[in-house]
Design a protein around this motif. Structure first.
Motif, PDB file in Angstrom:
ATOM      1  N   TRP A  81       0.850  -1.184   0.000  1.00  0.00           N
ATOM      2  CA  TRP A  81       0.000   0.000   0.000  1.00  0.00           C
ATOM      3  C   TRP A  81       0.884   1.231   0.000  1.00  0.00           C
ATOM      4  N   LYS A 184      -7.443   1.408   0.898  1.00  0.00           N
ATOM      5  CA  LYS A 184      -8.027   0.287   0.156  1.00  0.00           C
ATOM      6  C   LYS A 184      -7.236  -1.000   0.268  1.00  0.00           C
ATOM      7  N   ARG A 185      -5.994  -0.906   0.777  1.00  0.00           N
ATOM      8  CA  ARG A 185      -5.164  -2.110   0.876  1.00  0.00           C
ATOM      9  C   ARG A 185      -4.381  -2.063   2.183  1.00  0.00           C
ATOM     10  N   ARG A 189      -7.007  -1.607   5.617  1.00  0.00           N
ATOM     11  CA  ARG A 189      -7.957  -1.664   4.506  1.00  0.00           C
ATOM     12  C   ARG A 189      -9.390  -1.463   5.004  1.00  0.00           C
TER      13      ARG A 189
END
Length: 253
Positions: A81, A184-185, A189
């Motif tokens: 990330w 998002k990661r 997340r």
């Protein structure tokens, strides 16, 4: 933030021993004076332990006697990330702080107070005690004034600063007041985290050797890059490494 009676009672002895008012040491309590406490949070979007520290820094940023800065590091990016707030220069600054201290303590979330001591940024009690110890520690007064087109910075002279650390650099530290990121990661997340006073770089704008100095900068250059404000830090230069911070000020645009 509201502190419990028990938390307040824990801080009273430390504040009294240092000869400072409790209001100047505790996050969330308004304080006044020319000697702020500088808190640099080294954090990362890839660090699962960091969101509580990011939130706490937001609380600290509301205290007028605390200069709270987010310096996102890039060494968690290997997890996959990419932290868009991260800068290699922030990682190097954190590493150099550890070199000066000689303890090799490099971690997130880490708060460095007045360029001298460090605490775990997610441990509220440690942070409060660190602020109490750091209150009134900065001995050089910095005044700022903004006009329509200029930022004027005045740094007072001082004989109280140890001659060994009078070779100091005056830094301009622009920041964005609030940056919210939907992660998002990685380990965070699905979380949306708001970062406060997010630093993108530090710009040296002068040298100080104990005598008063004045610096004037064009304000438009800072505003056109979307910054909401800046900190001004006077920091000892220990042969290229960051030493104690002697004075600081905060400017909003």
């Amino acid at each position: 933030m509201m502190l419990s009676r028990r938390a307040l009672m824990r801080l009273v002895p430390a504040a009294v021993a240092l000869g400072v008012g409790l209001a100047s040491a505790v996050p969330g309590v308004a304080a006044t004076g020319d000697s702020p406490v500088v808190v640099e949070l080294f954090t990362s979007q890839g660090c699962s332990s960091c969101p509580p520290a990011d939130k706490l820094l937001g609380e600290l940023s509301a205290n007028p006697n605390v200069i709270a800065l987010t310096q996102a590091v890039d060494y968690w990016d290997y997890l996959g990330w990419k932290d868009e707030n991260a800068r290699k220069a922030h990682t190097v600054r954190q590493q150099n702080y550890a070199r000066v201290r000689g303890d090799r303590r490099i971690y997130t979330p880490q708060m460095v107070i007045n360029g001298r001591t460090h605490v775990v940024g997610s441990r509220r009690g440690e942070v409060e005690r660190g602020l109490a110890r750091g209150a009134k520690a900065l001995s050089v007064i910095i005044k700022t004034e903004t006009s329509r087109d200029a930022l004027k910075i005045s740094v007072a002279g001082s004989n109280s600063v140890d001659k060994r650390v009078r070779n100091s650099t005056l830094y301009l530290v622009p920041f964005k007041k609030s940056v919210s990121v939907a992660i998002k990661r990685g380990e965070n997340r699905g979380r949306t985290v708001t970062y406060h006073n997010v630093v993108s770089g530090m710009r040296p704008i002068g040298m100080w050797h104990g005598d008063s100095i004045a610096v004037e900068l064009p304000l438009a250059e800072l505003q056109e890059h979307g910054f909401d404000g800046c900190a001004v830090l006077l920091q000892a230069d220990l042969k290229g490494l960051p030493g104690p911070i002697h004075g600081a000020a905060m400017v909003s645009f």
